[in-house]
Scaffold this motif. Structure first.
Motif, PDB file in Angstrom:
ATOM      1  N   VAL A  17     -13.021   4.995  -1.804  1.00  0.00           N
ATOM      2  CA  VAL A  17     -11.722   5.321  -2.390  1.00  0.00           C
ATOM      3  C   VAL A  17     -11.073   6.476  -1.624  1.00  0.00           C
ATOM      4  O   VAL A  17      -9.891   6.425  -1.286  1.00  0.00           O
ATOM      5  N   LYS A  18     -11.856   7.505  -1.320  1.00  0.00           N
ATOM      6  CA  LYS A  18     -11.324   8.650  -0.575  1.00  0.00           C
ATOM      7  C   LYS A  18     -10.865   8.215   0.822  1.00  0.00           C
ATOM      8  O   LYS A  18      -9.796   8.631   1.282  1.00  0.00           O
ATOM      9  N   HIS A  19     -11.656   7.379   1.473  1.00  0.00           N
ATOM     10  CA  HIS A  19     -11.304   6.881   2.805  1.00  0.00           C
ATOM     11  C   HIS A  19     -10.006   6.069   2.745  1.00  0.00           C
ATOM     12  O   HIS A  19      -9.122   6.230   3.586  1.00  0.00           O
ATOM     13  N   GLU A  20      -9.890   5.202   1.744  1.00  0.00           N
ATOM     14  CA  GLU A  20      -8.691   4.372   1.580  1.00  0.00           C
ATOM     15  C   GLU A  20      -7.464   5.253   1.350  1.00  0.00           C
ATOM     16  O   GLU A  20      -6.413   5.050   1.955  1.00  0.00           O
ATOM     17  N   PHE A  21      -7.586   6.246   0.472  1.00  0.00           N
ATOM     18  CA  PHE A  21      -6.472   7.137   0.158  1.00  0.00           C
ATOM     19  C   PHE A  21      -6.039   7.911   1.404  1.00  0.00           C
ATOM     20  O   PHE A  21      -4.852   8.027   1.700  1.00  0.00           O
ATOM     21  N   ASN A  22      -7.016   8.428   2.155  1.00  0.00           N
ATOM     22  CA  ASN A  22      -6.705   9.129   3.406  1.00  0.00           C
ATOM     23  C   ASN A  22      -5.995   8.213   4.388  1.00  0.00           C
ATOM     24  O   ASN A  22      -5.029   8.622   5.038  1.00  0.00           O
ATOM     25  N   GLY A  23      -6.453   6.980   4.491  1.00  0.00           N
ATOM     26  CA  GLY A  23      -5.819   6.010   5.385  1.00  0.00           C
ATOM     27  C   GLY A  23      -4.386   5.717   4.986  1.00  0.00           C
ATOM     28  O   GLY A  23      -3.501   5.616   5.844  1.00  0.00           O
ATOM     29  N   LEU A  24      -4.142   5.592   3.684  1.00  0.00           N
ATOM     30  CA  LEU A  24      -2.784   5.343   3.203  1.00  0.00           C
ATOM     31  C   LEU A  24      -1.869   6.512   3.543  1.00  0.00           C
ATOM     32  O   LEU A  24      -0.736   6.317   4.004  1.00  0.00           O
ATOM     33  N   VAL A  25      -2.351   7.727   3.340  1.00  0.00           N
ATOM     34  CA  VAL A  25      -1.534   8.909   3.630  1.00  0.00           C
ATOM     35  C   VAL A  25      -1.289   9.024   5.134  1.00  0.00           C
ATOM     36  O   VAL A  25      -0.175   9.348   5.562  1.00  0.00           O
ATOM     37  N   ASP A  26      -2.299   8.739   5.946  1.00  0.00           N
ATOM     38  CA  ASP A  26      -2.098   8.790   7.401  1.00  0.00           C
ATOM     39  C   ASP A  26      -1.054   7.766   7.845  1.00  0.00           C
ATOM     40  O   ASP A  26      -0.192   8.068   8.686  1.00  0.00           O
ATOM     41  N   THR A  27      -1.098   6.570   7.286  1.00  0.00           N
ATOM     42  CA  THR A  27      -0.097   5.549   7.610  1.00  0.00           C
ATOM     43  C   THR A  27       1.289   6.004   7.162  1.00  0.00           C
ATOM     44  O   THR A  27       2.277   5.835   7.881  1.00  0.00           O
ATOM     45  N   TYR A  28       1.364   6.601   5.977  1.00  0.00           N
ATOM     46  CA  TYR A  28       2.628   7.151   5.462  1.00  0.00           C
ATOM     47  C   TYR A  28       3.197   8.176   6.436  1.00  0.00           C
ATOM     48  O   TYR A  28       4.387   8.133   6.783  1.00  0.00           O
ATOM     49  N   MET A  29       2.351   9.098   6.924  1.00  0.00           N
ATOM     50  CA  MET A  29       2.809  10.119   7.875  1.00  0.00           C
ATOM     51  C   MET A  29       3.365   9.460   9.144  1.00  0.00           C
ATOM     52  O   MET A  29       4.429   9.838   9.633  1.00  0.00           O
TER      53      MET A  29
END
Length: 153
Positions: free
Chosen positions: A134-146
């Protein structure tokens, strides 16, 4: 049974945009969220509060959907866009902020901070296995957002 996963993250990006342009995008919640991946629905709750309903992830009975609501406040003079959780909406509590600083006329530094508590409707013994995912997925989503925000300018 359910368990809670806590996530905290900080990011900093430079946007090829004036302070006014960057603030206009990041303070306009629907416009900003349009750059965030895997959002199924953004529901306007009124009074600058929105419920995020994310795409479902997982398989069969282990499929989960994260949903949470935040109330947003934008202050152009201080360069801050903040959000606080709306309790009783969904299975997450999310708070955070953008802090903007003009680097020059065409560049703005944007500092992003968020913390989240996501309650997942899964057996507690899955916590050790699922929390890092879950943490990895959330980090990935935020990185894509950036990255999407950088591309927007």
């Amino acid at each position: 049974m359910a368990f809670t996963v806590s996530i905290e993250m900080n990011r900093e990006i430079e946007l090829a945009a004036s302070y006014d342009e960057a603030f206009a995008l990041l303070s306009d919640v629907p416009r900003s969220v349009s750059h965030f991946p895997k959002v199924d629905k953004l529901v306007d709750l009124g009074d600058n509060a929105y419920r995020w309903e994310m795409d479902k992830i997982g398989v069969d009975k282990y499929s989960i959907q994260t949903a949470y609501a935040c109330k947003y406040h934008a202050d152009k003079e201080t360069g801050k866009v903040t959000w606080e959780p709306v309790k009783g909406e969904g299975n997450g509590l999310v708070r955070g902020s953008w802090t903007l600083t003009a680097v020059d006329d065409n560049t703005t530094r944007a500092r992003f901070h968020t913390s989240a508590e996501l309650t997942l409707p899964l057996p507690g013994l899955l916590k050790l296995a699922i929390s890092p995912v879950v943490k990895h997925e959330f980090n990935g989503l935020v990185d894509t957002y950036m990255n999407n925000l950088k591309k927007a300018f």
